[in-house]
Design a protein around this motif. Structure first.
Motif, short mmCIF file in Angstrom:
data_model
loop_
_atom_site.label_atom_id
_atom_site.label_comp_id
_atom_site.label_asym_id
_atom_site.label_seq_id
_atom_site.Cartn_x
_atom_site.Cartn_y
_atom_site.Cartn_z
N TYR A 75 76.62 -41.98 -11.64
CA TYR A 75 75.27 -41.72 -12.15
C TYR A 75 75.22 -41.89 -13.68
O TYR A 75 74.30 -42.51 -14.23
N LEU A 76 76.19 -41.31 -14.35
CA LEU A 76 76.17 -41.30 -15.82
C LEU A 76 76.32 -42.71 -16.40
O LEU A 76 75.66 -43.05 -17.40
N ASN A 77 77.17 -43.53 -15.83
CA ASN A 77 77.34 -44.91 -16.31
C ASN A 77 76.05 -45.71 -16.13
O ASN A 77 75.71 -46.56 -16.97
N LYS A 78 75.34 -45.44 -15.05
CA LYS A 78 74.06 -46.11 -14.81
C LYS A 78 73.04 -45.70 -15.88
O LYS A 78 72.31 -46.54 -16.42
N ALA A 79 73.01 -44.41 -16.19
CA ALA A 79 72.09 -43.91 -17.22
C ALA A 79 72.44 -44.50 -18.58
O ALA A 79 71.56 -44.91 -19.36
N LEU A 80 73.75 -44.56 -18.91
CA LEU A 80 74.19 -45.10 -20.19
C LEU A 80 73.76 -46.55 -20.34
O LEU A 80 73.29 -46.98 -21.42
N GLU A 81 73.87 -47.31 -19.29
CA GLU A 81 73.47 -48.72 -19.32
C GLU A 81 71.97 -48.85 -19.61
O GLU A 81 71.55 -49.69 -20.41
N ASN A 82 71.16 -47.99 -18.98
CA ASN A 82 69.70 -48.02 -19.21
C ASN A 82 69.36 -47.69 -20.65
O ASN A 82 68.52 -48.34 -21.28
N TYR A 83 70.01 -46.65 -21.21
CA TYR A 83 69.71 -46.24 -22.58
C TYR A 83 70.12 -47.30 -23.60
O TYR A 83 69.45 -47.50 -24.62
N LYS A 84 71.24 -47.98 -23.34
CA LYS A 84 71.68 -49.03 -24.26
C LYS A 84 70.69 -50.19 -24.29
O LYS A 84 70.47 -50.81 -25.34
N LYS A 85 70.06 -50.48 -23.15
CA LYS A 85 69.09 -51.58 -23.08
C LYS A 85 67.88 -51.31 -23.97
O LYS A 85 67.31 -52.23 -24.56
N VAL A 86 67.45 -50.05 -24.05
CA VAL A 86 66.25 -49.72 -24.85
C VAL A 86 66.62 -49.13 -26.21
O VAL A 86 65.76 -48.63 -26.93
N ASN A 87 67.92 -49.18 -26.56
CA ASN A 87 68.41 -48.66 -27.85
C ASN A 87 68.02 -47.20 -28.06
O ASN A 87 67.62 -46.78 -29.14
N GLY A 88 68.14 -46.42 -27.00
CA GLY A 88 67.83 -44.99 -27.08
C GLY A 88 69.05 -44.19 -27.49
O GLY A 88 69.92 -43.87 -26.68
N LYS A 89 69.14 -43.87 -28.78
CA LYS A 89 70.34 -43.21 -29.31
C LYS A 89 70.56 -41.82 -28.72
O LYS A 89 71.68 -41.43 -28.40
N LYS A 90 69.46 -41.06 -28.57
CA LYS A 90 69.61 -39.71 -28.04
C LYS A 90 70.10 -39.73 -26.60
O LYS A 90 70.94 -38.94 -26.20
N GLY A 91 69.55 -40.67 -25.80
CA GLY A 91 70.00 -40.80 -24.41
C GLY A 91 71.44 -41.28 -24.34
O GLY A 91 72.22 -40.83 -23.49
N LEU B 46 52.18 -41.24 -34.53
CA LEU B 46 52.98 -42.02 -33.60
C LEU B 46 54.21 -42.64 -34.29
O LEU B 46 55.28 -42.75 -33.69
N MET B 47 54.06 -42.99 -35.56
CA MET B 47 55.22 -43.50 -36.32
C MET B 47 56.28 -42.41 -36.46
O MET B 47 57.49 -42.68 -36.41
N GLY B 48 55.83 -41.17 -36.62
CA GLY B 48 56.77 -40.05 -36.67
C GLY B 48 57.51 -39.89 -35.37
O GLY B 48 58.73 -39.65 -35.34
N THR B 49 56.79 -40.06 -34.25
CA THR B 49 57.41 -39.93 -32.93
C THR B 49 58.47 -41.02 -32.71
O THR B 49 59.57 -40.75 -32.22
N ILE B 50 58.13 -42.25 -33.09
CA ILE B 50 59.08 -43.35 -32.93
C ILE B 50 60.33 -43.12 -33.79
O ILE B 50 61.46 -43.30 -33.33
N SER B 51 60.13 -42.68 -35.05
CA SER B 51 61.26 -42.40 -35.94
C SER B 51 62.14 -41.30 -35.36
O SER B 51 63.37 -41.34 -35.46
N TYR B 52 61.49 -40.31 -34.75
CA TYR B 52 62.22 -39.20 -34.14
C TYR B 52 63.17 -39.70 -33.06
O TYR B 52 64.35 -39.33 -33.01
N TYR B 53 62.67 -40.58 -32.19
CA TYR B 53 63.50 -41.07 -31.10
C TYR B 53 64.48 -42.16 -31.51
O TYR B 53 65.36 -42.53 -30.75
N GLN B 54 64.33 -42.64 -32.74
CA GLN B 54 65.35 -43.52 -33.30
C GLN B 54 66.42 -42.73 -34.05
O GLN B 54 67.35 -43.29 -34.59
N GLY B 55 66.24 -41.41 -34.09
CA GLY B 55 67.22 -40.53 -34.72
C GLY B 55 67.03 -40.36 -36.21
O GLY B 55 67.86 -39.74 -36.87
N ASN B 56 65.92 -40.87 -36.77
CA ASN B 56 65.67 -40.74 -38.21
C ASN B 56 64.73 -39.55 -38.43
O ASN B 56 63.52 -39.69 -38.60
#
Length: 736
Positions: free
Chosen positions: A312-328, A135-145
């Motif tokens: 639509y895209l600006n709404k998605a960008l706002e959501n991803y920034k809230k959860v610090n989702g770099k890939k999104g 699970l630590m690998g999965t979290i690192s993956y979605y943090q871009g590391n």
């Protein structure tokens, strides 16, 4: 295929599904939860059992009631701390991490899993440690590391191998494959996924095979093989619908929608995205909802409704920034730039593409880096900044060619054709334009290409047929003219020609038959040599040798390691040298056999005695024999002749001449072929014997000597073990 930028996000949900052992979100699961809660209300078996029950209820709430995951895990954690139940406390912390991850809170998720890992290490619980690393690998993956993610997955894999858990090994290898896929290393990713498929086939787990198959389908879609990818995704969806697995259903719908969007079937794409969005909303899954938003935005962009797409895209960008989702965030900026480009707002397009490129380079997203370089090349072309456009196009071309991305190759060849034309280099411009047209046909006119190929084939076939008919007609007319001429001249000459033709046909038939017979013989020889090579050094034997060598090195037995490695390398070298020749000196064959036995003796727990004896008249340097005839039977004796508890193990190899024949006798003091166990083994392990018999049969014909194999149980002569007798074909080296 911009829509497919989003496909990698689906792995987020697939990972969680794997980590929670594929919990089935169904009515039966809800009933099971009710039953567990009833048990909890009546719990009187002690606090340890109560902690386990609380953790189980938390675990079972995954995909049904996300908040309940945390509530029950927290209760379990408090009780476990109170009574000093470390394992229960570690499990509850892990489940809290799963809850945080489902909400996109990577920081708290990683912190909870780290605490769980430390607790598992404290009690030396390898299974729990492996799950935490995963699970630590999965979290690192979605943090871009990605580098850190691979380290965690490899630690999880190592522990799974030590525990002998094939299922977990498959899960972790699949995760490593996913990282390679994200980095654009498609060949490496497919290699990892094929390893996973092989494990699931070994376990006969047909359902789990769909996981790596879906990953391969993602690669297909990136390479423009949309129909192949769509077939895999639909197969997965069918299975998940039957099992009412909501998470996986939504994931499959996202993938199917992306493929439909890529082939411009937007109605079906919208239908898939809307159904997926409803499921994500029901599960309160913010990442999934954002993914659906971006997917719908891309459809409206392609349909020309740029205003709606941008909303639509600006709404998605706002959501991803809230959860610090770099890939999104990367995906959002990329698609926003594409919308601005469609609207000819090249300044804003450049701005968003540059932000996306910076994020992609920090994450190592090679495929996206290539796409963004091409996008910027198109922007700068519109600015008439041709030097900058050419710079980005060249970078993009190198990456997309390396990754074999058909659609992106089409785009980059289109812009390069225009750039070379602006330079006045019309020849190079034409070359890129031709490539663009070919790739365009490959992506969008596959059916037409297929039909053209079929028509071409039919035309060529008919043309050849007509040519053959014409030649046949000409030949017939010539024969008729000749016959008339001969009839007018001499009848005897006609009879002679007919006889000559008949004899020619017969001789031609005989020659053709002999050629076919020789070809068949050559093919049989080649096949036999291939079988011999495959049977010489089995992967299982090499793997065991390397495993033994690894153990010796880890135990710091340097001298033994050097000795073992020396023997093993000599064995490999001699085996490869001998395999090149049809006949080798008997000395070399015996040397290879001796190295093989010595390598085997170094890697076993229970030692065995062996002797290789030859009669005085057998001069090993003056006799040539076929290679690898003796070793398979010695190997059978080593692996199958002895019971586990037998300590006095002996194998003898004797060589002598009998009636001008070279005879090799292999004796062991094992259980004998008459025993039920050994008989079963011989039935299963008959490959070496079969190959040797076939080789001896062919060699007997070639050297015109009698060769044979006989195997008998030594009980017939009141002794213990098995006796194998080989009559070997041989040649003596002539002395000058």
């Amino acid at each position: 295929m911009n829509t497919l930028i989003n496909i990698s996000m689906r792995k987020f949900f697939v990972y969680l599904m794997l980590l929670l052992s594929n919990v089935l979100i169904s009515q039966s699961a809800v009933k099971e939860l009710d039953s567990l809660k009833l048990m909890l209300s009546k719990q009187d078996n002690g606090d340890y059992a109560k902690v386990n029950l609380l953790n189980t209820i938390s675990y079972k709430n995954y995909g049904i009631a996300p908040e309940e995951i945390y509530n029950y895990a927290e209760k379990a954690n408090l009780l476990a701390k109170k009574i000093g139940f470390t394992k229960g406390e570690a499990r509850s912390k892990y489940l809290m991490g799963v809850y945080y991850l489902s909400k996109g809170n990577f920081k708290d998720a990683f912190g909870a899993i780290e605490k769980s890992l430390q607790l598992y290490k404290k009690i030396n619980e390898s299974h729990g440690e492996s799950t935490c690393y995963d699970l630590m690998g999965t979290i690192s993956y979605y943090q871009g590391n990605y580098k850190k993610a691979i380290v965690h997955y490899q630690k999880a894999l190592q522990l799974a191998e030590e525990l002998g858990s094939k299922k977990k090994q498959a899960d972790f290898i699949n995760n490593i494959g996913n990282i390679n896929l994200a980095q654009g290393k498609l060949d490496e990713a497919i290699e990892y996924y094929n390893q996973v498929i092989a494990i699931y086939e070994e376990l006969n787990d047909k359902k789990s095979i769909l996981i790596p198959l879906n990953n391969i389908a993602v690669i297909y879609t990136r390479q423009g093989k949309n129909l192949e990818g769509l077939a895999c995704f639909k197969k997965s969806l069918e299975i998940n619908r039957k099992q009412e697995n909501k998470k996986s259903i939504a994931d499959d719908l996202i993938n199917i929608g992306a493929v439909y969007s890529a082939i411009k079937d937007y109605d079906k794409a919208k239908e898939s995205y809307r159904e997926a969005s409803k499921i994500y909303e029901e599960l309160e899954d913010k990442n999934g909802i954002s993914l659906c938003i971006i997917s719908m935005a891309n459809i409206y962009r392609d349909l020309g409704d740029q205003k709606k797409s941008l909303s639509y895209l600006n709404k998605a960008l706002e959501n991803y920034k809230k959860v610090n989702g770099k890939k999104g965030t990367l995906t959002s900026y990329h698609n926003i730039g594409t919308v601005y480009f469609k609207e000819s707002d090249f300044k804003n397009a450049e701005k968003n593409f540059q932000i996306a490129l910076n994020i992609a380079e920090s994450l190592g997203e090679k495929r996206i880096i290539g796409m963004l370089n091409i996008a910027l090349a198109k922007v700068y072309f519109h600015f008439k900044n041709y030097s900058k456009s050419f710079k980005y196009a060249s970078k993009g071309e190198k990456i997309v060619n390396e990754l074999s991305l058909l659609e992106e190759q089409r785009e980059v060849n289109s812009i390069l054709a225009k750039l070379y034309k602006s330079k006045g280099d019309y020849k190079t411009a034409l070359e890129h334009h031709i490539l663009y047209k070919k790739l365009n046909d490959s992506l969008f006119n596959k059916e037409n290409i297929k039909k053209i190929a079929e028509l071409e084939y039919e035309y060529k076939y008919k043309e050849q047929l007509q040519s053959a008919n014409y030649k046949e007609l000409q030949l017939t007319q010539e024969v008729e003219r000749t016959a008339l001429a001969l009839a007018k001249s001499k009848q005897n000459l006609l009879i002679g020609i007919i006889i000559f033709l008949l004899v020619s046909v017969v001789l031609g038939g005989i020659i053709l038959y002999q050629k076919l017979k020789n070809i068949k013989s050559v093919n049989e020889n080649i096949l036999m040599e291939q079988k011999l090579l495959r049977s010489q050094m089995t992967p299982h034997f090499i793997f065991n040798c390397l495993s033994v060598l690894q153990g010796v090195i880890l135990n710091r037995e340097i001298k033994n390691a050097v000795k073992y490695l020396s023997r093993f390398s000599k064995l490999l070298r001699i085996t490869l040298e001998n395999s090149r020749d049809k006949m080798v000196p008997l000395k070399k064959e015996l040397e290879a056999l001796q190295h093989y036995v010595m390598v085997q003796s170094l890697g076993v727990e229970k030692p065995f005695d062996y002797t290789i004896h030859k009669a005085e008249e057998v001069q090993e340097e003056e006799v040539l024999v076929p290679p690898m005839l003796i070793q398979p039977f010695v190997e059978n004796a080593l692996e199958h002749a002895f019971e586990e508890e037998q300590t006095d193990r002996k194998i003898n190899v004797n060589l002598e001449y009998k009636d001008n024949q070279l005879v090799c006798v292999i004796l062991d003091n094992g259980i004998g072929i008459a025993s039920k166990k050994q008989s079963n083994i011989l039935l299963k392990k008959s490959l070496a014997t079969t190959i040797t018999k076939d080789r001896l049969k062919m060699l007997s014909k070639e050297f015109k000597v009698d060769s044979s194999i006989s195997i008998k149980d030594r009980r017939e002569i009141n002794e213990q073990g098995t006796e194998v007798t080989l009559k070997l074909p041989y040649k003596k080296i002539a002395n000058d």
